[in-house]
Design a protein around this motif. Structure first.
Motif, short mmCIF file in Angstrom:
data_model
loop_
_atom_site.label_atom_id
_atom_site.label_comp_id
_atom_site.label_asym_id
_atom_site.label_seq_id
_atom_site.Cartn_x
_atom_site.Cartn_y
_atom_site.Cartn_z
N GLU A 158 -34.21 -5.89 -43.97
CA GLU A 158 -34.65 -6.60 -45.16
C GLU A 158 -33.91 -6.12 -46.42
O GLU A 158 -33.66 -6.90 -47.33
CB GLU A 158 -36.16 -6.45 -45.33
N GLN A 159 -33.58 -4.86 -46.46
CA GLN A 159 -32.82 -4.34 -47.60
C GLN A 159 -31.44 -4.99 -47.67
O GLN A 159 -30.95 -5.35 -48.75
CB GLN A 159 -32.70 -2.82 -47.50
N LYS A 160 -30.80 -5.15 -46.51
CA LYS A 160 -29.50 -5.81 -46.47
C LYS A 160 -29.63 -7.29 -46.80
O LYS A 160 -28.78 -7.86 -47.50
CB LYS A 160 -28.88 -5.64 -45.08
N ARG A 161 -30.71 -7.90 -46.33
CA ARG A 161 -30.93 -9.32 -46.59
C ARG A 161 -31.18 -9.57 -48.08
O ARG A 161 -30.77 -10.59 -48.63
CB ARG A 161 -32.11 -9.81 -45.77
N ALA A 162 -31.85 -8.61 -48.73
CA ALA A 162 -32.16 -8.75 -50.16
C ALA A 162 -30.90 -8.78 -51.02
O ALA A 162 -30.90 -9.32 -52.13
CB ALA A 162 -33.07 -7.62 -50.61
N LYS A 163 -29.81 -8.20 -50.51
CA LYS A 163 -28.55 -8.22 -51.25
C LYS A 163 -27.92 -9.61 -51.25
O LYS A 163 -27.14 -9.96 -52.14
CB LYS A 163 -27.57 -7.22 -50.65
N ILE A 164 -28.30 -10.41 -50.23
CA ILE A 164 -27.79 -11.78 -50.13
C ILE A 164 -28.75 -12.76 -50.78
O ILE A 164 -28.34 -13.65 -51.52
CB ILE A 164 -27.59 -12.16 -48.65
N SER B 241 -31.77 -12.66 -53.27
CA SER B 241 -32.47 -11.80 -54.22
C SER B 241 -33.98 -12.02 -54.23
O SER B 241 -34.74 -11.11 -54.57
CB SER B 241 -31.91 -12.03 -55.63
N SER B 242 -34.42 -13.22 -53.85
CA SER B 242 -35.86 -13.52 -53.88
C SER B 242 -36.52 -13.33 -52.52
O SER B 242 -37.64 -13.76 -52.30
CB SER B 242 -36.07 -14.97 -54.34
N SER B 243 -35.82 -12.65 -51.60
CA SER B 243 -36.35 -12.43 -50.26
C SER B 243 -37.64 -11.61 -50.32
O SER B 243 -37.73 -10.61 -51.02
CB SER B 243 -35.31 -11.69 -49.41
N GLN B 244 -38.67 -12.05 -49.56
CA GLN B 244 -39.96 -11.38 -49.55
C GLN B 244 -40.42 -11.12 -48.12
O GLN B 244 -40.19 -11.93 -47.23
CB GLN B 244 -41.02 -12.26 -50.24
N PHE B 245 -41.08 -9.97 -47.91
CA PHE B 245 -41.63 -9.66 -46.59
C PHE B 245 -42.78 -8.67 -46.74
O PHE B 245 -42.89 -7.96 -47.73
CB PHE B 245 -40.54 -9.07 -45.68
N THR B 246 -43.64 -8.65 -45.73
CA THR B 246 -44.74 -7.69 -45.67
C THR B 246 -44.80 -7.11 -44.27
O THR B 246 -44.30 -7.71 -43.30
CB THR B 246 -46.10 -8.34 -46.01
N LEU B 247 -45.42 -5.96 -44.12
CA LEU B 247 -45.54 -5.27 -42.84
C LEU B 247 -47.01 -5.09 -42.47
O LEU B 247 -47.83 -4.74 -43.32
CB LEU B 247 -44.86 -3.90 -42.90
N HIS B 248 -47.32 -5.31 -41.20
CA HIS B 248 -48.69 -5.14 -40.69
C HIS B 248 -48.63 -4.37 -39.38
O HIS B 248 -47.72 -4.56 -38.58
CB HIS B 248 -49.36 -6.50 -40.45
N HIS B 249 -49.63 -3.51 -39.14
CA HIS B 249 -49.70 -2.73 -37.90
C HIS B 249 -50.86 -3.19 -37.03
O HIS B 249 -51.92 -3.56 -37.54
CB HIS B 249 -49.89 -1.24 -38.20
N ILE B 250 -50.64 -3.17 -35.71
CA ILE B 250 -51.72 -3.41 -34.76
C ILE B 250 -51.62 -2.35 -33.66
O ILE B 250 -50.55 -1.75 -33.46
CB ILE B 250 -51.65 -4.82 -34.13
N PRO B 251 -52.69 -2.08 -32.93
CA PRO B 251 -52.63 -1.11 -31.83
C PRO B 251 -51.68 -1.59 -30.74
O PRO B 251 -51.58 -2.79 -30.46
CB PRO B 251 -54.07 -1.05 -31.32
N ARG B 252 -50.99 -0.67 -30.09
CA ARG B 252 -50.09 -1.03 -28.99
C ARG B 252 -50.92 -1.38 -27.76
O ARG B 252 -51.90 -0.70 -27.44
CB ARG B 252 -49.16 0.14 -28.67
N SER B 253 -50.53 -2.44 -27.07
CA SER B 253 -51.28 -2.88 -25.89
C SER B 253 -51.17 -1.89 -24.74
O SER B 253 -52.14 -1.61 -24.04
CB SER B 253 -50.76 -4.25 -25.42
N ARG B 254 -49.95 -1.37 -24.54
CA ARG B 254 -49.75 -0.46 -23.41
C ARG B 254 -48.61 0.50 -23.71
O ARG B 254 -47.53 0.09 -24.13
CB ARG B 254 -49.43 -1.26 -22.14
N GLU B 255 -48.87 1.77 -23.52
CA GLU B 255 -47.83 2.78 -23.70
C GLU B 255 -47.01 2.90 -22.42
O GLU B 255 -47.46 2.48 -21.34
CB GLU B 255 -48.47 4.14 -24.03
#
Length: 216
Positions: free
Chosen positions: A88-94, A96-110
């Motif tokens: 996303e940092q590289k994409r933001a250079k191309i 400028s208005s690029s937006q993203f968010t991050l979300h976590h969920i439990p892993r189904s299987r290790e």
């Protein structure tokens, strides 16, 4: 159209401004969309490890219209988070208005986790994914192999059953799967609207699948 991409521990949601998609085709490393009269399109992506690399190659083909992107990945998957932030940092250079968010969920299987305990952890991941998927209401899901995509896809299917949202599921089997499907693939083969494989041997075994050659 909304898209949900899942790989092992990461999921990304992308909103497409001013357009919707009724069909998605993936070919030769690019994601091609046929735009119709949709709005508020959302994409989900989830993956980890090599799956993350494959998915990010597909995402690099998307235009700025697919924004913001909401990534969802396993809470123990630090590597995927680092890869996405770098992407996303590289994409933001191309874009400028690029937006993203991050979300976590439990892993189904290790890795090497017993099948019996995997049932419980997958159920827990599903219960955790359900409110998030209901809140984000993706139009389409794009996944590529990891177990974490299963509870997310099931949550999305439930949206349709309840009449809240019809979610299109596009599953892209990993390039490393030459003759057999991954466990996630074996499950989602029966539920995905588009099931894409990258080797002809799999097309022969699974007639519903789409063989487009190598796409990542």
């Amino acid at each position: 159209i909304g898209l949900f991409i899942h790989s092992s521990g990461l999921t990304i949601l992308v909103k497409v401004t001013g357009a919707n998609t009724s069909n998605v085709c993936v070919s030769k490393g690019e994601v091609y969309t046929i735009i119709h009269n949709f709005t508020n399109t959302v994409f989900h992506f989830s993956f980890s490890g090599g799956h993350t690399t494959e998915i990010l190659r597909l995402l690099s083909s998307l235009s700025q219209s697919y924004s913001p992107r909401h990534y969802i990945f396993a809470d123990s998957d630090k590597m995927s988070e680092d890869k996405i932030r770098s992407f996303e940092q590289k994409r933001a250079k191309i874009f400028s208005s690029s937006q993203f968010t991050l979300h976590h969920i439990p892993r189904s299987r290790e890795v090497q986790q017993s099948w019996s305990s995997s049932v419980l952890t997958t159920l827990y991941a599903f219960l955790y994914s359900l409110p998030l998927t209901f809140r984000l209401k993706p139009d389409l899901i794009l996944c590529n192999g990891p177990g974490t995509c299963v509870p997310i896809c099931i949550s999305a299917i439930l949206l349709g059953i309840l009449g809240l949202k019809k979610v299109t599921i596009v599953y892209v089997e990993s390039i490393c799967r030459v003759e057999t499907l991954s466990l996630s693939g074996k499950i989602l083969y029966y539920f995905a609207d588009y099931f894409i494989v990258q080797w002809p041997a799999l097309k022969g075994k699974y007639p519903k699948s789409l063989y487009l050659g190598r796409i990542v």
